[in-house]
Design an enzyme around this catalytic site. Structure first.
Site, short mmCIF file in Angstrom:
data_model
loop_
_atom_site.label_atom_id
_atom_site.label_comp_id
_atom_site.label_asym_id
_atom_site.label_seq_id
_atom_site.Cartn_x
_atom_site.Cartn_y
_atom_site.Cartn_z
N ASN A 1 0.83 -1.21 0.00
CA ASN A 1 0.00 0.00 0.00
C ASN A 1 0.87 1.26 0.00
O ASN A 1 0.54 2.23 -0.68
CB ASN A 1 -0.97 0.01 1.18
CG ASN A 1 -2.22 -0.81 0.89
OD1 ASN A 1 -3.06 -0.40 0.11
ND2 ASN A 1 -2.31 -1.99 1.49
N ASN B 1 -6.81 4.59 8.17
CA ASN B 1 -6.42 3.17 8.13
C ASN B 1 -7.15 2.51 6.99
O ASN B 1 -8.23 2.96 6.58
CB ASN B 1 -6.79 2.48 9.45
CG ASN B 1 -6.33 1.03 9.49
OD1 ASN B 1 -5.22 0.72 9.05
ND2 ASN B 1 -7.17 0.15 9.99
N HIS C 1 -8.65 -1.30 5.75
CA HIS C 1 -8.98 -2.63 6.27
C HIS C 1 -9.50 -3.48 5.11
O HIS C 1 -10.34 -3.02 4.34
CB HIS C 1 -10.03 -2.52 7.38
CG HIS C 1 -10.32 -3.83 8.03
ND1 HIS C 1 -9.46 -4.41 8.93
CD2 HIS C 1 -11.35 -4.70 7.86
CE1 HIS C 1 -9.96 -5.58 9.31
NE2 HIS C 1 -11.10 -5.78 8.68
N ASP D 1 -10.41 -0.70 14.21
CA ASP D 1 -11.28 -0.81 13.04
C ASP D 1 -12.66 -0.20 13.27
O ASP D 1 -13.68 -0.73 12.83
CB ASP D 1 -11.47 -2.30 12.65
CG ASP D 1 -10.15 -2.94 12.26
OD1 ASP D 1 -9.28 -2.25 11.73
OD2 ASP D 1 -10.00 -4.16 12.48
N GLU E 1 -7.50 -2.26 -2.69
CA GLU E 1 -6.86 -1.40 -1.69
C GLU E 1 -5.93 -0.39 -2.38
O GLU E 1 -5.94 0.80 -2.07
CB GLU E 1 -6.03 -2.23 -0.71
CG GLU E 1 -6.84 -3.16 0.17
CD GLU E 1 -5.96 -3.90 1.17
OE1 GLU E 1 -5.02 -3.30 1.74
OE2 GLU E 1 -6.19 -5.10 1.39
C1 GRF Z 1 -3.41 -4.83 3.77
O1 GRF Z 1 -4.20 -5.91 3.41
C2 GRF Z 1 -4.19 -3.86 4.62
O2 GRF Z 1 -5.55 -3.83 4.33
C3 GRF Z 1 -4.00 -4.40 5.98
O3 GRF Z 1 -2.69 -4.91 6.00
C4 GRF Z 1 -2.27 -5.23 4.68
C5 GRF Z 1 -1.01 -4.47 4.40
O4 GRF Z 1 -0.40 -4.88 3.21
N1 GRF Z 1 -4.33 -3.43 6.98
P1 GRF Z 1 0.85 -4.08 2.64
O5 GRF Z 1 1.95 -4.14 3.70
O6 GRF Z 1 0.43 -2.66 2.36
O7 GRF Z 1 1.26 -4.82 1.41
#
Ligand code: GRF
Length: 208
Positions: free
Chosen positions: A14, A107, A109, A150, A179
């Site tokens: 992310n 955040n 999720h 959350d 995401e």
């Molecule tokens: C993601 O699935 C996010 O939704 C969750 O943790 C994961 C993080 O993945 N909170 P990354 O480290 O960004 O690849």
């Protein structure tokens, strides 16, 4: 330009998606700092490879909660950070930091909150629970962080279909793609001052 800090514990996909949005000119902001509680986090490597200050900060390095919180706040303040983005950050944000950044911590999720959230609901646990429950739709939620896991006001959600043959892994992969699409979009709304919090609701101001 708004200074953002990203907190991440894991691989950092992310973080990478947010960086890409900035590089592509889709998001006008600067990631000034990445903090991880895990010295081996891929997110720290990604940050360093992109010339971003990358700090390993763990409660274990300090003799008191106060010193730990003060260290994080000092690093944020010295860089004029105005938004904290949690991207797979596995530690609870101390309430002093939430008070210093009211409605300024986001955040993401990997499910449709308030379902499939809360303590212990992270990583593949979420997708396993989704599949076992038999729901046909899951998705992604971006929300504002408050004192409960959350729980804070929801900024953005997107649905993802659950298929009959999904495993937690295949579902995680499809959800993760979404995401990467919506987190930069939600951050953009924040950076542009278009997010207004009214009780439990987030009102997105006219996007024109
Ligand atoms: C993601 O699935 C996010 O939704 C969750 O943790 C994961 C993080 O993945 N909170 P990354 O480290 O960004 O690849």
């Amino acid at each position: 330009m708004m200074n953002i800090a990203v907190f991440a514990s894991g691989r950092g996909s992310n973080l990478m998606a947010i960086l890409n949005a900035i590089k592509e000119g889709k998001l006008n902001a600067k990631i000034s700092l990445v903090i991880s509680n895990n010295s081996n986090a891929g997110a720290l490597e990604i940050a360093r490879a992109n010339g971003i200050d990358a700090l390993h900060i763990s409660r274990k390095q300090f003799s008191s909660d106060e010193e730990y919180v003060q260290k994080i706040l000092n690093e944020l303040k010295s860089r004029n950070v105005e938004l904290i983005v949690l991207a797979g950050y596995m530690k609870k944000i101390p309430s002093e930091i939430i008070k210093e950044y009211p409605n300024k911590i986001l955040n993401i999720h990997p499910a449709l909150l308030p379902a499939f959230g809360g303590q212990g609901m992270y990583g593949l646990n979420v997708h396993k629970a989704v599949i076992e429950s038999g729901v046909k739709i899951t998705g992604v939620t971006v929300h504002i962080v408050d004192e409960e896991y959350d729980h804070g006001p929801i900024v953005m959600q997107r649905a993802v279909e659950v298929r009959d043959d999904d495993t937690p892994e295949t579902l995680a992969e499809r959800v993760l793609k979404v995401e990467h699409e919506i987190y930069p979009q939600a951050i953009k709304l924040f950076v542009e001052g278009k997010i207004k919090v009214s009780g439990r609701k987030v009102i997105i101001k006219d996007e024109n």
